[in-house]
Design a protein around this motif. Sequence first.
Motif, PDB file in Angstrom:
ATOM      1  N   VAL A 134       1.025  -1.110  -0.044  1.00 61.59           N
ATOM      2  CA  VAL A 134      -0.031  -0.058  -0.047  1.00 61.59           C
ATOM      3  C   VAL A 134       0.957   1.213  -0.042  1.00 61.59           C
ATOM      4  O   VAL A 134       0.500   2.156  -0.821  1.00 61.59           O
ATOM      5  CB  VAL A 134      -0.976  -0.201   1.181  1.00 61.59           C
ATOM      6  N   ARG A 135       1.817   1.271   0.983  1.00 61.92           N
ATOM      7  CA  ARG A 135       2.622   2.342   1.140  1.00 61.92           C
ATOM      8  C   ARG A 135       3.720   2.122   1.862  1.00 61.92           C
ATOM      9  O   ARG A 135       3.783   1.245   2.713  1.00 61.92           O
ATOM     10  CB  ARG A 135       2.034   3.583   1.715  1.00 61.92           C
ATOM     11  N   CYS A 136       4.806   3.055   1.835  1.00 63.91           N
ATOM     12  CA  CYS A 136       5.755   3.107   2.925  1.00 63.91           C
ATOM     13  C   CYS A 136       5.228   3.647   4.389  1.00 63.91           C
ATOM     14  O   CYS A 136       4.304   4.340   4.210  1.00 63.91           O
ATOM     15  CB  CYS A 136       6.937   4.174   2.652  1.00 63.91           C
ATOM     16  N   ALA A 137       5.653   2.901   5.609  1.00 63.62           N
ATOM     17  CA  ALA A 137       4.998   3.031   6.537  1.00 63.62           C
ATOM     18  C   ALA A 137       5.578   3.637   7.963  1.00 63.62           C
ATOM     19  O   ALA A 137       4.995   4.256   8.586  1.00 63.62           O
ATOM     20  CB  ALA A 137       4.092   1.700   7.011  1.00 63.62           C
ATOM     21  N   TYR A 138       6.633   3.051   8.064  1.00 64.19           N
ATOM     22  CA  TYR A 138       7.433   3.339   9.055  1.00 64.19           C
ATOM     23  C   TYR A 138       8.970   2.991   8.825  1.00 64.19           C
ATOM     24  O   TYR A 138       9.334   2.203   8.301  1.00 64.19           O
ATOM     25  CB  TYR A 138       7.225   2.977  10.425  1.00 64.19           C
ATOM     26  N   MET A 139      10.065   3.657   9.475  1.00 65.43           N
ATOM     27  CA  MET A 139      11.358   3.447   9.621  1.00 65.43           C
ATOM     28  C   MET A 139      11.518   2.941  10.947  1.00 65.43           C
ATOM     29  O   MET A 139      11.258   3.965  11.912  1.00 65.43           O
ATOM     30  CB  MET A 139      12.184   4.473   9.082  1.00 65.43           C
ATOM     31  N   GLU A 140      12.466   2.273  11.119  1.00 70.28           N
ATOM     32  CA  GLU A 140      13.100   2.076  12.345  1.00 70.28           C
ATOM     33  C   GLU A 140      14.419   2.616  12.495  1.00 70.28           C
ATOM     34  O   GLU A 140      15.263   1.803  11.722  1.00 70.28           O
ATOM     35  CB  GLU A 140      13.071   0.513  13.092  1.00 70.28           C
ATOM     36  N   LEU A 141      14.965   3.386  13.184  1.00 69.61           N
ATOM     37  CA  LEU A 141      16.432   3.913  13.084  1.00 69.61           C
ATOM     38  C   LEU A 141      16.993   3.929  14.272  1.00 69.61           C
ATOM     39  O   LEU A 141      16.402   3.651  15.445  1.00 69.61           O
ATOM     40  CB  LEU A 141      16.409   5.420  13.186  1.00 69.61           C
ATOM     41  N   VAL A 142      18.226   3.307  14.449  1.00 70.96           N
ATOM     42  CA  VAL A 142      19.123   2.942  15.515  1.00 70.96           C
ATOM     43  C   VAL A 142      19.854   4.368  15.895  1.00 70.96           C
ATOM     44  O   VAL A 142      20.487   4.966  14.958  1.00 70.96           O
ATOM     45  CB  VAL A 142      19.867   1.787  15.423  1.00 70.96           C
ATOM     46  N   VAL A 143      19.546   4.980  16.908  1.00 76.21           N
ATOM     47  CA  VAL A 143      20.340   6.149  17.423  1.00 76.21           C
ATOM     48  C   VAL A 143      21.167   6.014  18.745  1.00 76.21           C
ATOM     49  O   VAL A 143      20.994   4.958  19.309  1.00 76.21           O
ATOM     50  CB  VAL A 143      19.350   7.389  17.666  1.00 76.21           C
ATOM     51  N   THR A 144      22.166   6.653  18.762  1.00 79.03           N
ATOM     52  CA  THR A 144      23.213   6.482  19.800  1.00 79.03           C
ATOM     53  C   THR A 144      22.845   7.197  21.111  1.00 79.03           C
ATOM     54  O   THR A 144      23.393   6.882  22.176  1.00 79.03           O
ATOM     55  CB  THR A 144      24.738   6.830  19.329  1.00 79.03           C
TER      56      THR A 144
END
Length: 358
Positions: free
Chosen positions: A19-29
């Motif tokens: 359907v669509r791009c929905a979310y991104m999981e980012l690793v942050v420090t």
Amino acid sequence: MNANPNPIPTPSIAPPDIVRCAYMELVVTDLAKSREFYVDVLGLHVTEEDENTIYLRSLEEFIHHNLVLRKGPVAAVASFAYRVRTPEDVDVAEAYYKELGCRTERRAEGFTKGVGDSVRVEDPLGFPYEFFYAVDHVERLTQRYDLYSAGELVRLDHFNQVTPDVPRGRGYLEDLGFRVSEDIKDSDGVTYAAWMHRKHTVHDTALTGGDGPRMHHVAFATHEKHNIIQICDKMGALRISDRIERGPGRHGVSNAFYLYILDPDDHRIEIYTQDYYTGDPDNPTITWDVHDNQRRDWWGNPVVPSWYTEASLVLDLDGNPQQVVPRTDSSEMEVTIGADGFSYTRGDETDFKVGSQL
């Protein structure tokens, strides 16, 4: 140069209906610094958080989150997540990638809070893709004008992925059901970038030619361009204007008004508005000449070299950074940026193509 000696095979089964791009999981420090950037500066709304993870969404979103910030030792992307049309499409996605010979992992309880049955894959380009249908609904804040800020981010718009071989990736994504709205080529047939969509806008993801797999940027949309200007003013007032990498400006490709900024880990975020509808079945693909210096900025402003060279690592399913493979085709930066650092057009020509077909 673009003849592909190593094409990605087309599976025998139909792809999942994305359907669509929905979310991104980012690793942050540094989770606290990242929270300050995404919540206090950009105004994304907190759905849920704990000591290791923050779940964020934009104003108009009704699913649990568009962005996950997870604390970790190496700044990277853990997931490019797409919503599929039915629960059965998660089964289809798993089978599709298994036939491609890709590593897959299925979790009935999901990989993040608020998302149910999901499959994550290491796709043929080395990116961590996720497909899901089941998701918790949350309050859509569209009419919460008491929460609306002058620089309000209203939707997740797209991802942008850096990959060495754009035609190879383009063929794979077309097999997956994506359609190409625009691309950049040269007269020798080298492809430098392609914009690909499932929803009816210019893109859900784009492929940028470069050393990869890496994440170039994740983009959020605003209602109007004045919202983007407000973000610039706010960052100036907070004395963090050095985190503005490029813009504001108007793209030639996509026609969108844009701004590129860097988070505390140098993950690149685009703020984006005013692209166009692509939903008709015969929507034409626009091809730009790589030597047209209005392709990246409609006003002809130069593109800073970091925009071409810097990008975020992506993780495999074990959480380890994927090996970055060099691009061997021509570099867009090398063929379009002169020794003085400014964009140039072809030879001594006094005019250049503006979004025309090659």
